[in-house]
Design a protein around this motif. Structure first.
Motif, PDB file in Angstrom:
ATOM      1  N   PHE A  75       0.830  -1.199   0.000  1.00 22.52           N
ATOM      2  CA  PHE A  75       0.000   0.000   0.000  1.00 22.52           C
ATOM      3  C   PHE A  75       0.870   1.257   0.000  1.00 22.52           C
ATOM      4  N   TYR A  76       0.332   2.295  -0.586  1.00 27.37           N
ATOM      5  CA  TYR A  76       0.971   3.604  -0.540  1.00 27.37           C
ATOM      6  C   TYR A  76      -0.117   4.668  -0.662  1.00 27.37           C
ATOM      7  N   ASP A  77       0.248   5.939  -0.493  1.00 23.65           N
ATOM      8  CA  ASP A  77      -0.750   7.002  -0.540  1.00 23.65           C
ATOM      9  C   ASP A  77      -0.093   8.297  -0.984  1.00 23.65           C
ATOM     10  N   ALA A  78      -0.776   9.427  -0.722  1.00 18.61           N
ATOM     11  CA  ALA A  78      -0.255  10.713  -1.167  1.00 18.61           C
ATOM     12  C   ALA A  78       1.040  11.083  -0.468  1.00 18.61           C
ATOM     13  N   GLN A  79       1.324  10.449   0.664  1.00 16.11           N
ATOM     14  CA  GLN A  79       2.532  10.762   1.415  1.00 16.11           C
ATOM     15  C   GLN A  79       3.615   9.695   1.257  1.00 16.11           C
ATOM     16  N   SER A  80       3.469   8.839   0.270  1.00 18.99           N
ATOM     17  CA  SER A  80       4.480   7.812   0.029  1.00 18.99           C
ATOM     18  C   SER A  80       4.429   7.382  -1.429  1.00 18.99           C
ATOM     19  N   ALA A  81       5.488   6.707  -1.856  1.00 18.09           N
ATOM     20  CA  ALA A  81       5.534   6.228  -3.239  1.00 18.09           C
ATOM     21  C   ALA A  81       6.424   4.998  -3.316  1.00 18.09           C
ATOM     22  N   ILE A  82       6.041   4.062  -4.174  1.00 13.86           N
ATOM     23  CA  ILE A  82       6.866   2.893  -4.453  1.00 13.86           C
ATOM     24  C   ILE A  82       7.804   3.264  -5.593  1.00 13.86           C
ATOM     25  N   THR A  83       9.105   3.118  -5.367  1.00 14.72           N
ATOM     26  CA  THR A  83      10.085   3.563  -6.360  1.00 14.72           C
ATOM     27  C   THR A  83      10.638   2.430  -7.218  1.00 14.72           C
ATOM     28  N   SER A  84      10.616   1.202  -6.695  1.00 13.74           N
ATOM     29  CA  SER A  84      11.078   0.083  -7.521  1.00 13.74           C
ATOM     30  C   SER A  84      10.594  -1.234  -6.957  1.00 13.74           C
ATOM     31  N   ILE A  85      10.405  -2.206  -7.851  1.00 18.52           N
ATOM     32  CA  ILE A  85      10.029  -3.566  -7.471  1.00 18.52           C
ATOM     33  C   ILE A  85      10.834  -4.536  -8.329  1.00 18.52           C
ATOM     34  N   LYS A  86      11.479  -5.493  -7.673  1.00 20.13           N
ATOM     35  CA  LYS A  86      12.196  -6.545  -8.374  1.00 20.13           C
ATOM     36  C   LYS A  86      11.769  -7.892  -7.807  1.00 20.13           C
ATOM     37  N   ALA A  87      11.685  -8.879  -8.665  1.00 20.54           N
ATOM     38  CA  ALA A  87      11.278 -10.214  -8.206  1.00 20.54           C
ATOM     39  C   ALA A  87      12.174 -11.272  -8.835  1.00 20.54           C
ATOM     40  N   ARG A  88      12.339 -12.362  -8.106  1.00 18.95           N
ATOM     41  CA  ARG A  88      13.080 -13.521  -8.615  1.00 18.95           C
ATOM     42  C   ARG A  88      12.308 -14.798  -8.296  1.00 18.95           C
ATOM     43  N   VAL A  89      12.392 -15.753  -9.187  1.00 20.56           N
ATOM     44  CA  VAL A  89      11.803 -17.077  -8.987  1.00 20.56           C
ATOM     45  C   VAL A  89      12.933 -18.091  -9.108  1.00 20.56           C
ATOM     46  N   ASN A  90      13.219 -18.773  -7.998  1.00 22.14           N
ATOM     47  CA  ASN A  90      14.334 -19.728  -7.942  1.00 22.14           C
ATOM     48  C   ASN A  90      15.641 -19.093  -8.422  1.00 22.14           C
ATOM     49  N   GLY A  91      15.861 -17.850  -7.977  1.00 20.45           N
ATOM     50  CA  GLY A  91      17.111 -17.163  -8.275  1.00 20.45           C
ATOM     51  C   GLY A  91      17.144 -16.444  -9.604  1.00 20.45           C
ATOM     52  N   LYS A  92      16.174 -16.650 -10.482  1.00 18.36           N
ATOM     53  CA  LYS A  92      16.165 -16.016 -11.796  1.00 18.36           C
ATOM     54  C   LYS A  92      15.209 -14.822 -11.801  1.00 18.36           C
ATOM     55  N   LYS A  93      15.591 -13.799 -12.536  1.00 15.27           N
ATOM     56  CA  LYS A  93      14.762 -12.605 -12.619  1.00 15.27           C
ATOM     57  C   LYS A  93      13.374 -12.943 -13.135  1.00 15.27           C
ATOM     58  N   PHE A  94      12.389 -12.330 -12.526  1.00 15.43           N
ATOM     59  CA  PHE A  94      10.990 -12.563 -12.916  1.00 15.43           C
ATOM     60  C   PHE A  94      10.357 -11.209 -13.220  1.00 15.43           C
ATOM     61  N   GLY A  95       9.837 -11.075 -14.415  1.00 16.62           N
ATOM     62  CA  GLY A  95       9.256  -9.799 -14.830  1.00 16.62           C
ATOM     63  C   GLY A  95       7.853  -9.603 -14.272  1.00 16.62           C
ATOM     64  N   VAL A  96       7.758  -8.823 -13.218  1.00 19.56           N
ATOM     65  CA  VAL A  96       6.443  -8.561 -12.622  1.00 19.56           C
ATOM     66  C   VAL A  96       5.724  -7.469 -13.400  1.00 19.56           C
ATOM     67  N   LYS A  97       4.425  -7.579 -13.441  1.00 18.01           N
ATOM     68  CA  LYS A  97       3.598  -6.553 -14.079  1.00 18.01           C
ATOM     69  C   LYS A  97       2.587  -6.062 -13.036  1.00 18.01           C
TER      70      LYS A  97
END
Length: 626
Positions: A75-97
Motif C-alpha cells: 500500500f501507498y498514498d499521497a505521502q508515500s511512493a513505491i520507487t522500484s520492485i524486483k522479483a526472482r523465482v528460484n534465483g532467476k529474474k521474474f518480470g512482474v507486471k
C-alpha cells in the motif's frame, strides 16, 4: 440469507449456529516466509519534505508442498511512493507486471490509499520466490506501526531502523511479551547513525478470526514516534508531544472553508421548530444520520484532512471526518458551541499519551450545552442523542478548543442502554401455537435492527422485518405487524404483531409436547478453544429479556418442564426458568452480556454454561390431560 438478516443475526443478537467456522481462520501452510527484512532509514529530503524515510523490503517465500502462487500487495498514498520492485523465482529474474489501483471496499474508495498488486509463482515443492521493494515515505509522521507478523508463517523476520543523530525518534516496543524478539544496537560512526535491529523467529501467521481484538492489542510491533529533526535550516518539529499532534491536526482544519451560505440555510430548515439547544442538536444529528450516506472515503492528506462541510452537504455522502465537520458547521450555524473531535475506537490499544497518528482512527463532533459536552457521531446511523456506541464508550477523545485542545472520555453506558424486551401471550390451537407478541428495542440493539430495515427498499421493509421476526421459518406466520416511527430513533422502537407457529405441538394420546422459546439466542455459540487464538469481543453490551405466558388447554396440566438455568459470571449471565401459575405456563429468560471482552481463559466456562442453556433449549415442555 439476505444482507438484512445477516446484519441482524451477527450484529444484533449473534444467533450463530456454527461458531467453529469463524474460529478456524484459513492458513496456507503450503507457503511460508523463509526470511524477511524491513529496513527504514531516515534521510534528508528537500524543501517540501525536509526528512524522508527510505523503506527497503526483502522477502523470500518458500513452497512446502504443491505448486501454487501468491498475491503480493503493497500500500501507498499521497505521502508515500513505491520507487522500484524486483522479483526472482528460484534465483532467476521474474518480470512482474504490477497493477496500481485505488484501494476500495464494495466499490467505494476506502481511503486515499492505493495498492500495488501482482502475482508471484511458486512452481513446485521447495521452490522459492523473492521480492525486493523500495518505497519512500515523505513525512516521518506517517511511519507509525511496524508489525512482526505476516500473512504467512515466518521463519525469520528482521526490522532494521537506521536513525541518524540529527533525527529524534521514540521507539515503543509493544506486546513484546507475546513473541520472542531480540534486539541489537550498533553505531555507524561514519554516517553518525544508530542501527537498531530487531529479530523475530518462527512468527505465527496473523489470524483473521471473527470478533477478535484489534491487532494493536495482540501482536508484537514497534510504534515509531518521530519527534523532531535538526536540519541545516533549523529544527523541524513532528510529534514531540501531544500538543504538536493537535497543532498539526489544527493546521489541517484551518485549510477547510467554513461559513458557506448553503450550510446556514440548511441549518435553519433542519432546526425549524426547535425550542432549545438540545432540540437543535437532536435535529441536526438526526438529519445527518438520515440524509448523509457514510462511506469510508478518507480523502485529503493521507486521510487526515476533513472534507468541506458544504461539499458533504452537496454530495450527500462523506467519511467520518466529512460528516463530523458538516455536523459541526450545522450546529455552529444554529448558534451552538460545536467542536471537532479526534478519537481512537476500541479497535486501537493506545490513547493520546502517545503522540502518534496511530492513536486515532475516527472523527466525531461535540456540542457544549449548559457547560457539558455531548458527543455526536453521524456515522452511527440509528442511535439516539446522548447514546454512544460500544466502540467509542470510555475512549479518550481530543476536543478542539481553538489553538488548544481538551482531553475527555466518552461517557460509559451500561448494558441497559441496549435492550431487547419480548413479551408473548400464547395459546394452543390444535397443533399450532398462536398469540400476540410485543417487542421493544433500545440503543445499539435498536440501531442494528433499523440498519437492517433501512438497508432495504421501502416496499420490502415489512417483508424483511417479517423475515427477521420469523427467522425465515416458513412455519412461522406473522400478521397485523405494527411498529413505532421507524424514523425516530430518539424513542424506543416497538413492534407488535400476531403470530402462528404451525405444527409446534406434538400430541400422543393424553400428552402434548411443545416448546415455547422460538428465539434460542446464542444457541450453539460454542467457541472451539483448540483453534481459537484470540479473545472474543462482542460488538456491544446488552440485555435480552423474554416473557412468555402460555394458556393451557382446558383439562391439561404441566407435567414436565426443562430444568431452570441460573448462571452469573463477570462477563455474562443466563437466567431462564419455567413455572406454572393457575392455567398459565410462564417462561422467563434474561441474557446479559455485561462485558464485551471474553478472554481465552474464560472460554471453557462460557462453553460449559452455554451448553447448559442449550440443553434447556433442546428439552420440551410436556402437558398431560388430567
Amino acid at each position: 440469507m439476505n444482507v438484512f438478516l445477516k446484519t441482524l443475526v451477527f450484529g444484533l443478537t449473534i444467533y450463530a449456529n456454527n461458531i467453529s467456522r469463524v474460529n478456524a481462520p484459513g492458513k496456507d501452510e503450503n507457503v511460508v516466509i523463509k526470511n524477511k527484512v524491513e529496513k527504514y532509514q531516515f534521510t534528508f529530503g528537500d524543501k517540501n519534505a525536509p526528512v524522508v524515510v527510505n523503506q527497503e523490503d526483502m522477502v523470500t517465500y518458500q513452497c512446502n508442498d504443491f505448486r501454487t502462487s501468491i498475491g503480493y500487495a503493497e500500500f501507498y498514498d499521497a505521502q508515500s511512493a513505491i520507487t522500484s520492485i524486483k522479483a526472482r523465482v528460484n534465483g532467476k529474474k521474474f518480470g512482474v507486471k504490477p497493477v496500481h489501483q485505488a484501494y476500495s471496499v464494495d466499490g467505494f474508495f476506502y481511503s486515499d490509499a492505493k495498492v500495488c498488486l501482482f502475482e508471484l509463482p511458486l512452481n513446485e515443492k521447495g521452490s522459492e520466490s523473492s521480492v525486493e521493494l523500495s518505497k519512500v515515505i515523505y513525512d516521518p509522521r506517517y511511519l507509525t506501526s511496524i508489525y512482526f507478523s505476516e500473512g504467512y508463517f515466518t521463519k525469520v523476520k528482521q526490522i532494521v531502523l537506521v536513525i541518524p543523530s540529527w533525527m529524534h525518534v521514540d521507539i515503543k516496543e509493544m506486546n513484546f511479551d507475546k513473541g520472542k524478539i531480540t534486539k541489537s544496537v550498533q553505531r555507524d560512526s561514519k554516517n553518525d547513525s544508530k542501527i537498531i535491529t530487531y529479530t523475530a523467529k518462527n512468527v505465527k501467521a496473523r489470524t483473521s478470526e471473527a470478533y477478535a481484538p484489534g491487532p494493536s492489542y495482540i501482536y508484537p510491533h514497534l510504534l515509531i514516534c518521530s519527534q523532531f529533526a535538526e536540519t541545516k535550516d533549523g529544527k523541524v518539529n513532528y510529534f514531540n508531544s501531544t500538543d504538536d499532534q493537535y497543532a498539526w491536526y489544527r493546521s489541517l482544519v484551518k485549510m477547510m472553508k467554513s461559513g458557506d451560505p448553503s450550510v446556514a440555510e440548511a441549518a435553519k430548515k433542519i432546526t425549524a421548530g426547535a425550542n432549545s439547544p438540545t432540540e437543535k442538536a437532536k435535529k441536526v444529528l438526526n438529519w445527518v444520520q438520515d440524509n448523509i450516506r457514510y462511506i469510508a472515503f478518507e480523502d485529503g492528506i493521507a486521510g487526515f484532512k476533513p472534507d468541506n462541510a458544504h461539499d458533504v452537504l452537496s454530495k450527500k455522502y462523506g467519511d467520518c471526518k466529512g460528516m463530523a465537520n458538516l455536523t459541526k458547521e450545522l450546529l455552529s450555524a444554529s448558534g451552538l458551541d460545536a467542536r471537532l473531535c479526534w478519537i481512537g475506537t476500541n479497535h486501537i490499544a493506545y490513547d493520546y499519551s502517545i503522540p502518534s497518528l496511530a492513536v486515532d482512527n475516527h472523527m466525531i463532533c461535540a456540542v457544549k450545552i449548559d457547560g457539558k459536552f455531548h458527543f455526536l457521531d453521524g456515522t452511527e446511523s440509528y442511535i439516539g442523542f446522548d447514546q454512544y456506541a460500544e466502540r467509542i464508550q470510555g475512549r479518550q477523545v481530543m476536543i478542539e478548543d481553538g489553538d488548544h485542545y481538551i482531553l475527555e472520555h466518552i461517557p460509559l453506558r451500561t448494558l441497559e442502554q441496549n435492550q431487547v424486551i419480548e413479551k408473548r401471550q400464547l395459546a394452543i390451537k390444535g397443533n399450532d401455537i398462536v398469540g400476540t407478541v410485543n417487542l421493544e428495542y433500545t440503543g445499539e440493539a435498536m440501531e442494528s435492527l433499523l440498519t437492517g430495515i433501512h438497508s432495504t427498499e421501502k416496499q420490502d421493509t415489512e417483508k424483511s422485518l417479517t423475515e427477521f421476526l420469523s427467522e425465515s421459518d416458513k412455519k412461522c406466520e406473522i400478521k397485523q405487524l405494527k411498529t413505532s416511527d421507524l424514523k425516530d430513533w430518539n424513542q424506543d422502537l416497538t413492534i407488535n404483531y400476531d403470530v402462528k407457529h404451525q405444527d409446534a405441538v406434538t400430541q400422543f394420546d393424553k400428552e402434548m409436547y411443545l416448546e415455547i422459546d422460538f428465539r434460542k439466542e446464542f444457541k450453539n455459540l460454542i467457541i472451539d478453544t483448540t483453534k481459537r487464538e484470540t479473545d472474543f469481543i462482542f460488538n456491544f453490551k446488552r440485555i435480552l429479556i423474554h416473557e412468555t405466558s402460555l394458556e393451557l388447554p382446558p383439562g391439561y396440566q404441566v407435567q414436565n418442564t426443562p430444568a431452570p438455568v441460573n448462571i452469573d459470571r463477570d462477563q455474562y449471565s443466563f437466567v431462564s426458568v419455567y413455572k406454572s401459575s393457575g392455567n398459565q405456563l410462564i417462561y422467563t429468560k434474561c441474557i446479559k452480556i455485561k462485558d464485551t471482552h471474553l478472554p481465552i481463559s474464560a472460554m471453557k466456562q462460557w462453553n460449559a454454561d452455554l451448553k447448559q442453556l442449550t440443553d434447556q433449549y433442546n428439552n420440551q415442555v410436556t402437558l398431560v390431560k388430567k
